[in-house]
Each structure stands twice: as structure tokens, then as C-alpha cells.
Design an enzyme around this catalytic site. Structure first.
Site, PDB file in Angstrom:
ATOM      1  CE1 TYR A  47      -2.367   0.638  -8.164  1.00  0.00           C
ATOM      2  CE2 TYR A  47      -2.532  -0.902 -10.015  1.00  0.00           C
ATOM      3  CZ  TYR A  47      -1.775   0.107  -9.246  1.00  0.00           C
ATOM      4  OH  TYR A  47      -0.787   0.571  -9.928  1.00  0.00           O
ATOM      5  CD  GLU A  48      -2.061  -3.623  -2.779  1.00  0.00           C
ATOM      6  OE1 GLU A  48      -1.725  -4.370  -3.859  1.00  0.00           O
ATOM      7  OE2 GLU A  48      -2.079  -4.605  -1.563  1.00  0.00           O
ATOM      8  N   GLY A  49      -6.519  -2.175  -2.624  1.00  0.00           N
ATOM      9  CA  GLY A  49      -7.511  -1.397  -1.523  1.00  0.00           C
ATOM     10  C   GLY A  49      -7.804  -0.244  -2.016  1.00  0.00           C
ATOM     11  NE  ARG A  71      -4.271  -1.855   1.539  1.00  0.00           N
ATOM     12  CZ  ARG A  71      -5.239  -2.309   2.303  1.00  0.00           C
ATOM     13  NH1 ARG A  71      -5.332  -1.800   3.658  1.00  0.00           N
ATOM     14  NH2 ARG A  71      -6.280  -2.932   1.915  1.00  0.00           N
ATOM     15  CD  GLN A  90      -5.780   1.821   1.347  1.00  0.00           C
ATOM     16  OE1 GLN A  90      -5.148   1.654   2.378  1.00  0.00           O
ATOM     17  NE2 GLN A  90      -5.983   0.736   0.664  1.00  0.00           N
TER      18      GLN A  90
END
Lengths: 258, 593
Positions: free
Chosen positions: B437-439, B298, B444
Site C-alpha cells: 500500500y501507499e504505492g 510514504r 517506489q
């Protein structure tokens, strides 16, 4: 096969440089980097030693303020050791003094089979130092090499000319100047950078080398005037009325590029 | 700027590494002795030159050519990518931050992050392959068995093999627990993995001999949801006991997506058809393992906002200096647009936030290093908490800003910015994936208000707020130009404290929908304030080292200009966000769509 490469450390050409108004020399106060035109010589030297299967590449450099950044780059590429001549007295040295200093510095690195230099530096452009080093050391000098090979005790060089190239041979040891762009210089690897930290760099002064007088005192030349480069003029536009190719040929002919 | 359109911003990187975070202090820790500042700077210079010269020119090529899937399932990356990747591996850059026992350089993570900033700016689509490999390495380092590490890690650390993360399925995006890929045990202790994964970055390519897929799947009788997820190593090519490559595994790229950006990065649909897999750690623990890896991933994605912002900024500055339009106030003839106040506002708005982002990202990485290596357990714990707090901020705020900054760069270019030829539109398209992406950034924000504010019963976030208040007080006390920065920072810090208190109270009262409703504006607010904090520290550091030879007087003086602009013109956003954080869910719930 022991090869010495003369490397100049210069101000980053990406930054705007400035001249010292008192003596018209380029200011070299900050960080210096390896002159790109010397990176070809370093690459060529590394390849020659590799092909010979033994020996090493040594470096000589003259720079103010013990500056080593450019030398570190060349060491990280694979050179084994270096002599750095750094001495406030050297400010203002002309090409011949520089040649004497570099020749003396090279002699501290043991037996020499070959000395390589760029044809000219990217910040000074005198283009005379390699030949002067050869003269100082009493060695044969070959200029504008586009490729270099060693055949026993003989140096074989393809020497760039306006028309093509000459095949030249001479006995070793010798001094060769190489043109820019003739090999693809390797990037320093991560391992190379780490290894470079422990490679020996001998720092010496002009006095240590026994070269006197140096700097302005020893210079046979001075910079009497500096003029601004002329503004770039507008280009010429060729309208194609069917004969544009002829006009282009004529133009290139006038420039003597064809 | 160079002909490649990008040069690593080495001076600012160095300033942040030496004077905002403290790489000198990191080098004093056991295991980091070789990472002295001079060596770190040397590495960044050479890596920066390599990335700028070798990867930046391929950025546009990749955008135009795309990676292409061939009929046999293989994927061909754009022209020049394979050669550039080989050179990247030959130079040894992938190994820098990893443990020496697997062939790594053992450098701090903050150094890896600085290198990554440059690689991503040079070519974001290229950088994703090493980025995913890094995530896979991280996971195996922590949870792989001795044998698994021996088999895969060394080759991945050198970059000879790459790695992927296989989480998403068509029905399981943000809700990973909904995944259905299955793994059944085989007689030899391995597993047979069957299912389909989508959005697999570099799931197939021609850059390396092998690809180590980490695949989330369910074992028989696994509990439902995230508690029943296991992680498997599924190599593209099976590895024999002696380490040599054997037969192809039953895994295939069945298609790749046409996307808005990062066209050179193959986004694959992967089909696993009874593929041989090896369980990582214990069954049903896959989600926990993934979270461990996700923190670094992240941060890396947050960094993409910084990287593309910086690259777009360099192009915008160069264009503004060259493009002549109109007459600036006081000018006697035509002006370069950089002389117009509104264009200067755009450029300074970019620069201030880029420098703020760089500080926050590097600080987060430094916290990770201290959390891993500091000899004092209480320091390790406190730094881990700060890293946990800052990670969703770096990701969410960093990537939102990435979109905004690249958009401003398009604006500076005027009509030409909308024309692909200038290359600036590509950055805007490329970065648009990063908030997703990546959460997603929504996730977040929920992570920040839901998990991170409660760390040590709220003491962790209070310590962060106190640290910001202390910097504000220091700046106020320093007088002159710094005083105004300190006053603005203190005001913003108070607003953030108020918002934090409100969310903590709502959480304690069980009003979880109110907390979720305020999550996104709170994350933005936290990012804005963290940026102001870091720029105030930059200005303080710059004034403390004025006159030292490493940085020019002008560079240091500009730090104050930038920090003051941010403090007085951008930081006030923080207080403006307070009403949105504390509004509660009422209107959101009442709205009908």
C-alpha cells in the site's frame, strides 16, 4: 488544600541494577525515574486538590546529581512545584536522615494540609520514612491508605488491613502513606510535559535545610552484609485424582492467603 | 523487555536524534525553539511509555477479534481500542507536530516520526487510524480553504475527528487515473459525490464522533486520466456553521475485508450516494495535492518496516536468551540458543538493519523539517531534494526489510514462531501489506529511477553519492575499527554510482524499458548503501562521544560492532546487485508466461 507528595526517583527497575561493593548501597549514577509506588500518591494528591477546588500539589525529593527526570514526570502529571534535595554528602543516609531531610524540604513549600508518601520505595523498601516524617514534624500518621477523603478539617482514610480495611479519621495536617495500586495514575499529557518545563523546582542541599550530620556520618545503621536471593525452587505439580481442589485449598491455606 | 513484549528503544532513538541527525540544530530554527533536545527526549519517554503500556497489550486482542461491521453499517473495533484511542486523544499526542494556530504543538516532523515508530511498533493496526488522519491534515493544511481549515482542522489535530484517504476503486489501484467516482455541483456551492471506493483504512469505526473523508472524484467534463481528478472533503457527519454535528452524510461502509494481517484495522468498501462534498483547492488538481501528502505518508509507511522489525527483534532476543537447545561451541552444558553462532547471526542481521533503517527514516524526516524551515533558500531546496530522493528508498527498502526482519524473528523462534501463541507470526502477517500500500514498492522504484534521479539534472543524486563518499573517507581516515567500515562503504558507493550513471545514460538514450527493468534492484541497492552510510556515521559519532555520560561505553562500543558487521557482511550486497540493475530488459521481455 495544599498537598505535599514525597517522591523517590529510582533506577529504572527494567534495567539490571548493581550494588556498590564498598558500602553495599544501590548504585544510582544514571538516569532515575519516578518510583511507580509514588505515582499513586501523586495521583491521589491531584484528585484531592481537584475535589477541594483550590490549592496545589508540591513535591519533595532527595536524589543524587541534581536528578530531575522522575520529578519532571510528576510535574507533568500536574504537580505545581518541587523541592529537590541533592547533595553528595547525603550518600549513605539512613531512613531517619531521609525523613528529616524530606520534612525540612516540605516545610519550604508553605502551608501544608497533608503530606502523602508511598508505603515503601521500590528500590529500598525500608517502609519507615512516612511515619518518621510525621514524627519529625509532630503530625499524626496514618499508614496503608487505600482511599483518602477530606471532610472539612478532617481526614478520612480507609486503611488497608489483612482482613479488610479500617475507617480512620484524624485532624489535618497529617501524613498519610498510600498503598500501591489504589488509584490509576494518569499519564502525563503532552501539554502537561510542556507546562512542566516552567514549573519551579528549588534545588537545596542538606546544609541549606539545616539537617546535619547526614550521609554515613549521620546514619544510625549500616549495611553489614548482602546475600544473593535464593534461586527460585521448582513448583509443585498437583495431579488431579478428583481431590485436586482440596490439595489446592490446603496449599493456599499453608501460605495463609485464604 | 516488559510484560507487554515491547519497550520503546529510547536509548537508540535518542542517539540517532542527537548524533546522527541533529535535533539540537533544528531547535535553533525559528518556530522550533521550544523543541530543545531535553524536551523532545522527555516527550518520547512519556509517549513511549504510554504506547508500550496501553497499545502494545491490545495488539494480539486486535489480531484475534478483528474490527467487525454491524448490519447497520457501523463498525465495532476490538475490545479496548476505543478506550485506548480516547486516552491517546486526552493525552494530546496527536497534536505534537502540527501548527499551533490549529492547536498543534509545533514540533519538528522528525519528532512525530520518532513517536510514530513507537506507536506503530506497539500496535500497527491501531496506528493506521492516526496515520491516515495525519495525511488528511497535511493535505488540508496545504490546500484547504481558510473556511475548510477552520471547520475541520482543529478537531482533526486533537484527534477528536479522524481522517481517511479515498483513492482506490476496483479498477483503479496503482492506476489512480482510471477512477470513476463522480462529483456534480449543487446549487449551494457544495458537490454531490457518487461512487464506490475500496481499501479505505478506518473508513468507518467507533473511535471518534466524525470521520473526514478525502475523496478523489471526477467533475463533469474532466480530462481523462490523472489530469482530471479532483479532491473533495466528504464528512461522515455534516458540520453546521457553528461547528456542531448535524445530519449523517450519504456515505456508508458496505463491507470490510478479511485480510492476512492488521485485522484490527477496518479496511472498508465505502459507498458514496450523492454525498455532500466540498471541493479542496481547484478542480482537476487532486492528483497534485495527493502527491504532496504522499511524501510524508510514504515515509510513515516505510517506518512500519522499522517498527515491526524492532518489535519482532525484541521478542527474538528475549526468546533466544530463554530457549535452551543443544550445546554451543565451548559450552560445558546446555546452551541458550543465543549462544549459537547462527542464531547470533540472525539477531545481528536484524539489529544492524533496524538501526540502519532508523537512521535513514529519521534523516528523511529531518530533511523535510529543514526543507520547510531553514532560513537559507538553497539549504531548503537541497534538503527537499534529498527528502525526495530518500522517500521512495525509505518506503521501498524499509518495508521490504520489514518483511525480511519479521521473517527472521519467526525463524529465531523455530517451530514456536509458526504458532500464533508467541505473537511473532502476527508481525510477519501484519507487515506484509506495507510493501503493497501507499504505492507498491515497484511504484517506489519507478519513482526513484524515473523522477528522482533526474532531480536538478542528476546533481541531487550526485551530491548524495558525494556525501556518502565523504563519510567513507572520514571513516578510512579514522583508522582502527572504523577503517574497514570506510573501505567497504567506499566500495559500495562506487557500485551505486556506476548503477546511477548507467540508468541516467539509459534514460538519456530513451531506453526507458531498460530503466524500468533495473528499478527494483536499484532501489534495493540504494537502500543497502544508504543504510551503510548511516551506520558508518553512527560509528563515527559513537567514537567521537566515547566517555560522555549520556550513553554507556558498551552502547557506544556496540555501535562499531554493528556498523562493522553491516559494512563487511551486508553492504557487499550492493555490488552484487549491479548486474541486475544494468542487465536491461532483454530477458524480461523474452520470457513467456
Amino acid at each position: 488544600m495544599n498537598v505535599i507528595v514525597c517522591v523517590k526517583q529510582i533506577p529504572d527497575p527494567a534495567q539490571v541494577g548493581s550494588l556498590d561493593p564498598t558500602d553495599n548501597t544501590l548504585k544510582r549514577e544514571g538516569k532515575l525515574i519516578l518510583d511507580e509506588s509514588d505515582s499513586y500518591g501523586v495521583e491521589m494528591a491531584l484528585q484531592l486538590v481537584d475535589t477541594a477546588g483550590g490549592g496545589e500539589v508540591g513535591l519533595v525529593s532527595m536524589a543524587p546529581n541534581d536528578e530531575m527526570s522522575g520529578l519532571r514526570t510528576a510535574l507533568a502529571m500536574g504537580a505545581a512545584k518541587a523541592v529537590l534535595v541533592s547533595d553528595a554528602e547525603l550518600a549513605g543516609s539512613d531512613a531517619l536522615t531521609t525523613a528529616k531531610v524530606l520534612a525540612a524540604a516540605a516545610s519550604r513549600l508553605g502551608d501544608i494540609d497533608l503530606i502523602i508518601a508511598g508505603t515503601e520505595s521500590s528500590d529500598g523498601y525500608t517502609g519507615t520514612v512516612p511515619e518518621q516524617i510525621a514524627e519529625v514534624l509532630g503530625l499524626p500518621s496514618i499508614t496503608f491508605a487505600k482511599s483518602v477523603a477530606i471532610d472539612g478539617g478532617t481526614l478520612r482514610v480507609n486503611r488497608q488491613t489483612e482482613a479488610g480495611y479500617d475507617e480512620v479519621t484524624c485532624p489535618l495536617p497529617a501524613v498519610v502513606s498510600v498503598t500501591a495500586g489504589v488509584v490509576e495514575p494518569r499519564y502525563p499529557s503532552f501539554k502537561g510535559i510542556m507546562a512542566a518545563k516552567s514549573k519551579p523546582v528549588e534545588k537545596v542541599t542538606a546544609t541549606d535545610l539545616g539537617v546535619t550530620p547526614v550521609g554515613w556520618a549521620g546514619a544510625g545503621q549500616q549495611i553489614v552484609e548482602v546475600a544473593a536471593a535464593p534461586e527460585r525452587e521448582a513448583g509443585e505439580i498437583v495431579e488431579d485424582d478428583g481431590d485436586a481442589h482440596l490439595k489446592i485449598v490446603e496449599f493456599l491455606d499453608k501460605l495463609k492467603v485464604i | 523487555m516488559t510484560v507487554t513484549g515491547y519497550a520503546a528503544p529510547l536509548t537508540d532513538m535518542r542517539f540517532v536524534l542527537e548524533h546522527v541527525v541533529d535535533i539540537g540544530a533544528l531547535a535553533a530554527l525559528a518556530g522550533f525553539e521550544h523543541a530543545d533536545p531535553a524536551t523532545v527526549i522527555g516527550i518520547l519517554e512519556e509517549a513511549g511509555r504510554f504506547f508500550a503500556e496501553q497499545l502494545a497489550p491490545l495488539n494480539r486482542v486486535g489480531d484475534v477479534q478483528h474490527s467487525r461491521r454491524n448490519d447497520d453499517g457501523s463498525v465495532t473495533t476490538p475490545e479496548g481500542f476505543a478506550k485506548a484511542y480516547q486516552r491517546y486523544v486526552d493525552a494530546g499526542w496527536p497534536a505534537v507536530p502540527f501548527p499551533p494556530e490549529y492547536g498543534g504543538g509545533g514540533f519538528p516532523w522528525v519528532v512525530a516520526v520518532a513517536m510514530q515508530e513507537v506507536m506503530t511498533a506497539a500496535n500497527m493496526a491501531f496506528s493506521l487510524c492516526p496515520l491516515l488522519t495525519q495525511g488528511a491534515i497535511d493535505m488540508l493544511l496545504h490546500y484547504g480553504s481558510e473556511e475548510q481549515r477552520e471547520t475541520y482542522l482543529s478537531k482533526m489535530v486533537t484527534g477528536e475527528w479522524t481522517g481517511t484517504m479515498n483513492l482506490t476503486e476496483p479498477q483503479a489501484g496503482s492506476d489512480v487515473g482510471a477512477l470513476t467516482t463522480r462529483a456534480v455541483p449543487a446549487d449551494d456551492g457544495s458537490w454531490r459525490v457518487t461512487g464506490q471506493k475500496i481499501f479505505i483504512t478506518y473508513g468507518e469505526h467507533d473511535l471518534a464522533d466524525n470521520i473526514v473523508h478525502l475523496v478523489l472524484a471526477r467533475v463533469p467534463d474532466a480530462p481523462p486520466g490523472t489530469k482530471g481528478i479532483s479532491c473533495f472533503i466528504v464528512p461522515k457527519v455534516l458540520v453546521a456553521a457553528d461547528g456542531s454535528l448535524g445530519p449523517r452524510n450519504a456515505v456508508e461502509c458496505v463491507s470490510i475485508e478479511e485480510k492476512m494481517g492488521i485485522n484490527a484495522s477496518p479496511t472498508c468498501v465505502m459507498a458514496y450516494d450523492g454525498a455532500t462534498g466540498f471541493l479542496v483547492g481547484e478542480a482537476n488538481q487532486g492528483m497534485r495535492y495527493m502527491f504532496k501528502m504522499m511524501n510524508t505518508a510514504r515515509l510513515s509507511v516505510g517506518l512500519e518496516g522499522l517498527s515491526l522489525g524492532e518489535r519482532a527483534y525484541q521478542q527474538a532476543v528475549a526468546y533466544a536468551a530463554e530457549r535452551r537447545q543443544g550445546q554451543a561451541p565451548g559450552a560445558s552444558a546446555g546452551s541458550a540458543i543465543v549462544d549459537h553462532p547462527d542464531v547470533r547471526r540472525m539477531l545481528l542481521t536484524m539489529r544492524a538493519q533496524i538501526e540502519a533503517l532508523r537512521c535513514v527514516a529519521y534523516l528523511t524526516a529531518e530533511c523535510m523539517d529543514l526543507a520547510a524551515r531553514h532560513p537559507d533558500a538553497s539549504v531548503r531546496e537541497a534538503r527537499q531534494e534529498l527528502a525526495d530522493l530518500l522517500t521512495p528508498i525509505s518506503k521501498g527498502w524499509g518495508t521490504d526489510l520489514g518483511v525480511e526482519l519479521t521473517s527472521i524473528a519467526v525463524q529465531v523462534h523455530g517451530g514456536m514462531g509458526y504458532v500464533e501463541e508467541t505473537g511473532v507470526a502476527q508481525h510477519y502477517r501484519d507487515i506484509r501489506i506495507a510493501p503493497i500500500y501507499e504505492g507498491t514498492n515497484g511504484i517506489q522504484a519507478i519513482d526513484l529511477v524515473g523522477r528522482k534521479l533526474g532531480l536538478r539534472d542528476g546533481a541531487a543524486v550526485t551530491e548524495l553519492l558525494d556525501a556518502i563518499a565523504a563519510t567513507a573517507a572520514e571513516a578510512i581516515g579514522a583508522g582502527d575499527d572504523l577503517n574497514v567500515i570506510g573501505i567497504a562503504l567506499d566500495g559500495a558507493q562506487h557500485a551505486l554510482r556506476q548503477a546511477t550513471t548507467w540508468l541516467r545514460q539509459a534514460s538519456a538514450d530513451g531506453r526507458h524499458d531498460d530503466v524500468l527493468a533495473g528499478a527494483t534492484p536499484y532501489l534495493r541497492m540504494a537502500g543497502v548503501v544508504a543504510g551503510g552510510w548511516m551506520l558508518a556515521r553512527s560509528a563515527l559519532a559513537a567514537s567521537a562521544i566515547q566517555g560522555e555520560a549520556t550513553f554507556t561505553d558498551e552502547f557506544l562500543a556496540q555501535k562499531t560492532v554493528t556498523a562493522r558487521f553491516y559494512a563487511t557482511q551486508l553492504l557487499p550486497q550492493a555490488a552484487g546487485l549491479l548486474p541486475a540493475v544494468t542487465a536491461g530488459v532483454e530477458d524480461l521481455a523474452a520470457a513467456r508466461f
